[in-house]
Design a protein around this motif. Structure first.
Motif, PDB file in Angstrom:
ATOM      1  N   ASP A  56      10.524  -9.758  -6.568  1.00  0.00           N
ATOM      2  CA  ASP A  56      11.807  -9.489  -6.986  1.00  0.00           C
ATOM      3  C   ASP A  56      11.793  -9.818  -8.635  1.00  0.00           C
ATOM      4  O   ASP A  56      12.838  -9.435  -9.269  1.00  0.00           O
ATOM      5  N   THR A  57      11.011 -10.741  -8.924  1.00  0.00           N
ATOM      6  CA  THR A  57      11.253 -11.181 -10.810  1.00  0.00           C
ATOM      7  C   THR A  57       9.863 -11.085 -11.351  1.00  0.00           C
ATOM      8  O   THR A  57       9.753 -10.167 -12.144  1.00  0.00           O
ATOM      9  N   PHE A  58       8.914 -11.979 -11.111  1.00  0.00           N
ATOM     10  CA  PHE A  58       7.691 -12.040 -11.637  1.00  0.00           C
ATOM     11  C   PHE A  58       6.307 -12.291 -10.716  1.00  0.00           C
ATOM     12  O   PHE A  58       6.768 -13.162  -9.587  1.00  0.00           O
ATOM     13  N   ASP A  59       5.538 -11.534 -10.926  1.00  0.00           N
ATOM     14  CA  ASP A  59       4.233 -11.912 -10.111  1.00  0.00           C
ATOM     15  C   ASP A  59       3.076 -11.337 -10.702  1.00  0.00           C
ATOM     16  O   ASP A  59       3.122 -10.651 -11.969  1.00  0.00           O
ATOM     17  N   PHE A  60       1.865 -11.676 -10.204  1.00  0.00           N
ATOM     18  CA  PHE A  60       0.658 -11.113 -10.835  1.00  0.00           C
ATOM     19  C   PHE A  60       0.171  -9.750 -10.003  1.00  0.00           C
ATOM     20  O   PHE A  60       0.576  -9.898  -8.753  1.00  0.00           O
ATOM     21  N   HIS A  61      -0.447  -9.147 -10.727  1.00  0.00           N
ATOM     22  CA  HIS A  61      -1.194  -7.796 -10.141  1.00  0.00           C
ATOM     23  C   HIS A  61      -2.391  -7.748 -10.419  1.00  0.00           C
ATOM     24  O   HIS A  61      -3.000  -8.234 -11.674  1.00  0.00           O
ATOM     25  N   LEU A  62      -3.412  -7.561  -9.346  1.00  0.00           N
ATOM     26  CA  LEU A  62      -4.705  -7.380  -9.598  1.00  0.00           C
ATOM     27  C   LEU A  62      -5.017  -6.453 -10.172  1.00  0.00           C
ATOM     28  O   LEU A  62      -4.604  -5.029  -9.763  1.00  0.00           O
ATOM     29  N   VAL A  63      -5.878  -6.103 -11.575  1.00  0.00           N
ATOM     30  CA  VAL A  63      -6.037  -5.053 -12.076  1.00  0.00           C
ATOM     31  C   VAL A  63      -7.550  -5.030 -11.895  1.00  0.00           C
ATOM     32  O   VAL A  63      -7.923  -3.689 -12.344  1.00  0.00           O
ATOM     33  N   LYS A  64      -8.297  -5.902 -11.982  1.00  0.00           N
ATOM     34  CA  LYS A  64     -10.111  -5.401 -11.945  1.00  0.00           C
ATOM     35  C   LYS A  64     -10.693  -6.712 -11.129  1.00  0.00           C
ATOM     36  O   LYS A  64     -10.166  -7.726 -11.095  1.00  0.00           O
ATOM     37  N   ALA A  65     -11.396  -6.301 -10.347  1.00  0.00           N
ATOM     38  CA  ALA A  65     -12.505  -6.978  -9.259  1.00  0.00           C
ATOM     39  C   ALA A  65     -13.651  -6.488  -9.445  1.00  0.00           C
ATOM     40  O   ALA A  65     -14.225  -5.351  -9.344  1.00  0.00           O
ATOM     41  N   VAL A 116      -2.783  -9.491 -14.005  1.00  0.00           N
ATOM     42  CA  VAL A 116      -1.812  -9.440 -15.195  1.00  0.00           C
ATOM     43  C   VAL A 116      -0.488  -9.708 -14.536  1.00  0.00           C
ATOM     44  O   VAL A 116      -0.154  -9.250 -13.545  1.00  0.00           O
ATOM     45  N   TYR A 117       0.026 -10.679 -15.372  1.00  0.00           N
ATOM     46  CA  TYR A 117       1.544 -11.121 -15.107  1.00  0.00           C
ATOM     47  C   TYR A 117       2.398 -10.236 -15.368  1.00  0.00           C
ATOM     48  O   TYR A 117       2.352  -9.478 -16.442  1.00  0.00           O
ATOM     49  N   THR A 118       3.136  -9.854 -14.467  1.00  0.00           N
ATOM     50  CA  THR A 118       4.096  -8.586 -14.291  1.00  0.00           C
ATOM     51  C   THR A 118       5.671  -8.885 -14.238  1.00  0.00           C
ATOM     52  O   THR A 118       5.952  -9.661 -13.357  1.00  0.00           O
ATOM     53  N   ASP A 119       6.318  -8.314 -15.043  1.00  0.00           N
ATOM     54  CA  ASP A 119       7.732  -8.283 -14.833  1.00  0.00           C
ATOM     55  C   ASP A 119       8.066  -7.418 -13.591  1.00  0.00           C
ATOM     56  O   ASP A 119       8.135  -5.983 -14.007  1.00  0.00           O
ATOM     57  N   MET A 120       8.549  -7.798 -12.581  1.00  0.00           N
ATOM     58  CA  MET A 120       8.661  -6.894 -11.540  1.00  0.00           C
ATOM     59  C   MET A 120       9.935  -5.904 -11.519  1.00  0.00           C
ATOM     60  O   MET A 120      10.034  -4.950 -10.912  1.00  0.00           O
ATOM     61  N   THR A 121      10.889  -6.440 -12.605  1.00  0.00           N
ATOM     62  CA  THR A 121      11.644  -5.417 -12.646  1.00  0.00           C
ATOM     63  C   THR A 121      11.644  -4.284 -13.251  1.00  0.00           C
ATOM     64  O   THR A 121      12.218  -3.083 -13.516  1.00  0.00           O
ATOM     65  N   THR A 122      10.743  -4.312 -14.421  1.00  0.00           N
ATOM     66  CA  THR A 122      10.541  -3.380 -15.354  1.00  0.00           C
ATOM     67  C   THR A 122       8.996  -2.722 -15.057  1.00  0.00           C
ATOM     68  O   THR A 122       8.838  -1.595 -15.513  1.00  0.00           O
TER      69      THR A 122
END
Length: 141
Positions: A56-65, A116-122
């Motif tokens: 709901d706020t901030f989380d990491f997304h896997l972008v490459k493995a 990548v650290y992501t703003d989950m609202t945007t």
């Protein structure tokens, strides 16, 4: 990279359900080992994922493995998966990973996981918090 470049590892014993017909670890399981070791690395740095990140706020997304297979890992082998921060950018963190036989220097596999650290609202990337990099022991060169 040398094993001495790492300060954290997580142990595994290869289960029968993780191997293919040749009794070699099926390739997709390497990413499970990487993910589990990263989670334990975070715990070792007192970063509880549920307490610090949220969908709901901030989380990491896997972008490459990436995974490089150096030598086969077989049923019942004991391994250590070594993890460290390999690089950090404004909004990304790269985990450098190596797999070695338990207590040995022989290299079985290497890999990189980029988050990548992501703003989950945007849905947009956001700067990695300084406290995170500090707890992870990141020291820019």
């Amino acid at each position: 990279m040398a094993r001495s470049d790492f300060t954290f590892s997580f142990p595994f014993r290869i289960r029968y359900s993780e191997v293919d017909g040749q009794r070699v670890v099926f390739n997709a399981h390497y990413l499970t080992y990487f993910d589990t070791a990263i989670t334990e690395f975070l715990r070792s740095r007192d970063i509880g994922y549920n307490e610090h990140f949220s969908p709901d706020t901030f989380d990491f997304h896997l972008v490459k493995a990436t995974v490089e297979y150096k030598r086969p890992i077989r049923f019942d082998d004991e391994i250590d998966v070594w993890v460290r921060i390999g690089a950090a950018g404004r909004s990304s963190v790269t985990f450098a990973i190596e797999i070695h036989p338990r207590g040995e220097d022989a290299l079985l596999s290497t890999g990189d996981i980029i988050w990548v650290y992501t703003d989950m609202t945007t849905g947009r990337s956001s700067p990695v918090p300084g406290w995170f990099l500090e707890r992870m022991g990141w020291q820019p060169a």
